[in-house]
Write a protein that holds these residues in place. Structure first.
Motif, PDB file in Angstrom:
ATOM      1  N   GLY A 164       0.904  -1.216  -0.118  1.00 54.55           N
ATOM      2  CA  GLY A 164       0.140  -0.001   0.064  1.00 54.55           C
ATOM      3  C   GLY A 164       1.029   1.225  -0.075  1.00 54.55           C
ATOM      4  N   ARG A 165       1.963   1.372   0.553  1.00 51.24           N
ATOM      5  CA  ARG A 165       2.901   2.301   0.294  1.00 51.24           C
ATOM      6  C   ARG A 165       4.289   1.776  -0.437  1.00 51.24           C
ATOM      7  NH1 ARG A 165       0.874   7.528   1.318  1.00 51.24           N
ATOM      8  NH2 ARG A 165       2.839   8.098   2.373  1.00 51.24           N
ATOM      9  N   ASP A 166       4.922   2.833  -0.912  1.00 54.06           N
ATOM     10  CA  ASP A 166       6.209   2.499  -1.629  1.00 54.06           C
ATOM     11  C   ASP A 166       7.424   3.365  -0.403  1.00 54.06           C
ATOM     12  OD1 ASP A 166       8.804   2.937  -3.153  1.00 54.06           O
ATOM     13  OD2 ASP A 166       7.347   2.101  -4.662  1.00 54.06           O
ATOM     14  N   TYR A 167       8.372   2.422   0.007  1.00 52.39           N
ATOM     15  CA  TYR A 167       9.054   3.082   0.715  1.00 52.39           C
ATOM     16  C   TYR A 167      10.465   2.975  -0.005  1.00 52.39           C
ATOM     17  CZ  TYR A 167       5.912   3.360   4.762  1.00 52.39           C
ATOM     18  OH  TYR A 167       4.849   3.689   5.353  1.00 52.39           O
ATOM     19  N   LEU A 168      11.193   4.095  -0.107  1.00 50.79           N
ATOM     20  CA  LEU A 168      12.692   4.123  -0.609  1.00 50.79           C
ATOM     21  C   LEU A 168      13.488   3.660   0.676  1.00 50.79           C
ATOM     22  CD1 LEU A 168      14.440   4.871  -3.026  1.00 50.79           C
ATOM     23  CD2 LEU A 168      14.454   7.178  -2.015  1.00 50.79           C
ATOM     24  N   THR A 169      14.428   2.646   0.152  1.00 50.18           N
ATOM     25  CA  THR A 169      15.270   2.097   1.400  1.00 50.18           C
ATOM     26  C   THR A 169      16.345   3.009   1.679  1.00 50.18           C
ATOM     27  OG1 THR A 169      14.920  -0.158   0.388  1.00 50.18           O
ATOM     28  CG2 THR A 169      16.848   0.084   2.038  1.00 50.18           C
ATOM     29  N   ALA A 170      16.971   3.749   0.740  1.00 48.81           N
ATOM     30  CA  ALA A 170      18.169   4.621   0.941  1.00 48.81           C
ATOM     31  C   ALA A 170      18.303   5.441  -0.303  1.00 48.81           C
ATOM     32  CB  ALA A 170      19.368   3.984   1.398  1.00 48.81           C
ATOM     33  N   PHE A 171      19.089   6.490  -0.116  1.00 42.02           N
ATOM     34  CA  PHE A 171      19.601   7.136  -1.344  1.00 42.02           C
ATOM     35  C   PHE A 171      20.802   8.094  -0.995  1.00 42.02           C
ATOM     36  CE2 PHE A 171      17.121  10.235   1.130  1.00 42.02           C
ATOM     37  CZ  PHE A 171      17.741  11.428   1.125  1.00 42.02           C
ATOM     38  N   GLY A 172      21.518   8.271  -2.027  1.00 40.22           N
ATOM     39  CA  GLY A 172      22.608   9.102  -1.745  1.00 40.22           C
ATOM     40  C   GLY A 172      23.272   9.815  -2.937  1.00 40.22           C
ATOM     41  N   SER A 173      23.743  11.045  -2.840  1.00 39.75           N
ATOM     42  CA  SER A 173      24.168  12.138  -3.811  1.00 39.75           C
ATOM     43  C   SER A 173      25.094  11.720  -4.522  1.00 39.75           C
ATOM     44  CB  SER A 173      24.344  13.397  -3.312  1.00 39.75           C
ATOM     45  OG  SER A 173      25.342  13.480  -2.267  1.00 39.75           O
ATOM     46  N   ILE A 174      25.216  12.119  -5.920  1.00 37.33           N
ATOM     47  CA  ILE A 174      26.344  11.836  -6.904  1.00 37.33           C
ATOM     48  C   ILE A 174      26.577  13.202  -7.467  1.00 37.33           C
ATOM     49  CG2 ILE A 174      27.020  10.213  -8.939  1.00 37.33           C
ATOM     50  CD1 ILE A 174      24.770   8.562  -8.354  1.00 37.33           C
ATOM     51  N   ALA A 175      27.612  13.597  -7.485  1.00 38.96           N
ATOM     52  CA  ALA A 175      28.133  14.862  -8.216  1.00 38.96           C
ATOM     53  C   ALA A 175      27.637  14.716  -9.706  1.00 38.96           C
ATOM     54  CB  ALA A 175      29.617  15.069  -8.150  1.00 38.96           C
ATOM     55  N   PRO A 176      26.902  15.609 -10.297  1.00 35.80           N
ATOM     56  CA  PRO A 176      26.451  15.437 -11.508  1.00 35.80           C
ATOM     57  C   PRO A 176      27.492  15.243 -12.764  1.00 35.80           C
ATOM     58  CG  PRO A 176      25.202  17.205 -10.522  1.00 35.80           C
ATOM     59  CD  PRO A 176      26.523  16.823  -9.485  1.00 35.80           C
TER      60      PRO A 176
END
Length: 252
Positions: A122-134
């Motif tokens: 019923g919900r979508d949970y993002l596990t983790a994220f991190g930045s990347i230099a473009p």
């Protein structure tokens, strides 16, 4: 057809994982090309009427991940607009408060509170994220190859707003006033070659050279989605074991 922008000002947080460094250590090799986007039925998801590009990218990544790993999950436009409303205060009924989205706010909400998704759980949970230099092209490639996609923010040159759907974005074809930035836009990067990157925008799989991407992008994030990127056996479509990579990201 109208094309709407809607990415807010870049927000930085020193606590955000630098996932490019983790992937460079954990997954140093990347193939010359990888494309998860071919055959995915991307849609406009309301981005011709509203500045919901960040959530159209959410739908595009969900479709890309699940088509590769499990079975296609195609979110509806109403679900996308509900997610936009939940995070930003946009009113889908009246169109009020259509002020776009700060990507870091979206990602933190997605991870902590989840985003709407019909069905179980019923919900979508993002596990983790991190930045990347473009400008870290290898880091972008690694995240596409091993995590299934990248959420990127770009400043769209005026000349790109008059291109046809799916037409290549190439800065070398623009000059003069067409190079001026029209505004911020969120796109889902879902494939690459040595020459450039495939991305979803306004319902179409589109391509841009790396030289264009590195000039117009102002933020990029690698996303880890246990819910969407793992198959029944618990491995990604590439065969990677998810939990050890997640542990390294969280320890970074």
């Amino acid at each position: 057809m109208a094309f709407k922008l809607g990415k807010g000002t870049v927000k930085r947080d020193t606590r955000t994982y630098k996932i490019g460094r983790v992937l460079a250590t954990r997954l140093p090799d990347v193939p010359a090309s990888k494309d998860w986007s071919a055959g995915v039925p991307y849609q406009m998801w309301g981005n011709d009427r509203f500045g919901c590009c960040a959530f159209a990218s959410y739908a595009a990544l969900t479709a890309t991940w699940t088509k590769a790993a499990q079975g296609l999950v195609l979110l509806t436009t109403s679900t996308v607009l509900s997610a936009y409303a939940e995070v930003t205060g946009f009113d889908p009924k009246t169109g009020d408060n259509d002020n776009g989205t700060i990507l870091l706010d979206q990602l933190n909400h997605w991870r902590r509170e989840g985003l709407p998704r019909p069905g179980q759980p019923g919900r979508d949970y993002l596990t983790a994220f991190g930045s990347i230099a473009p400008t870290d092209v290898q880091g972008i490639k690694r995240s596409i190859c091993y995590l299934g996609g990248v959420l990127a923010g770009v400043q769209v040159p005026r000349g790109f707003m008059s291109l046809g759907l799916g037409e290549t974005w190439d800065l070398s074809k623009l000059s003069g006033a067409d190079l001026a930035p029209e505004g911020g836009h969120a796109i889902a990067l879902t494939g690459y070659t040595a020459a450039g990157v495939f991305f979803n925008t306004w319902g179409m799989r589109t391509f841009m050279p790396w030289a264009t991407f590195t000039q117009i992008a102002d933020e990029a994030y690698g996303l880890l989605s246990r819910q969407n990127w793992l198959g029944i056996q618990g491995f990604s479509p590439n065969g990677e074991e998810f939990d050890s990579l997640l542990a390294e990201v969280r320890a970074a």
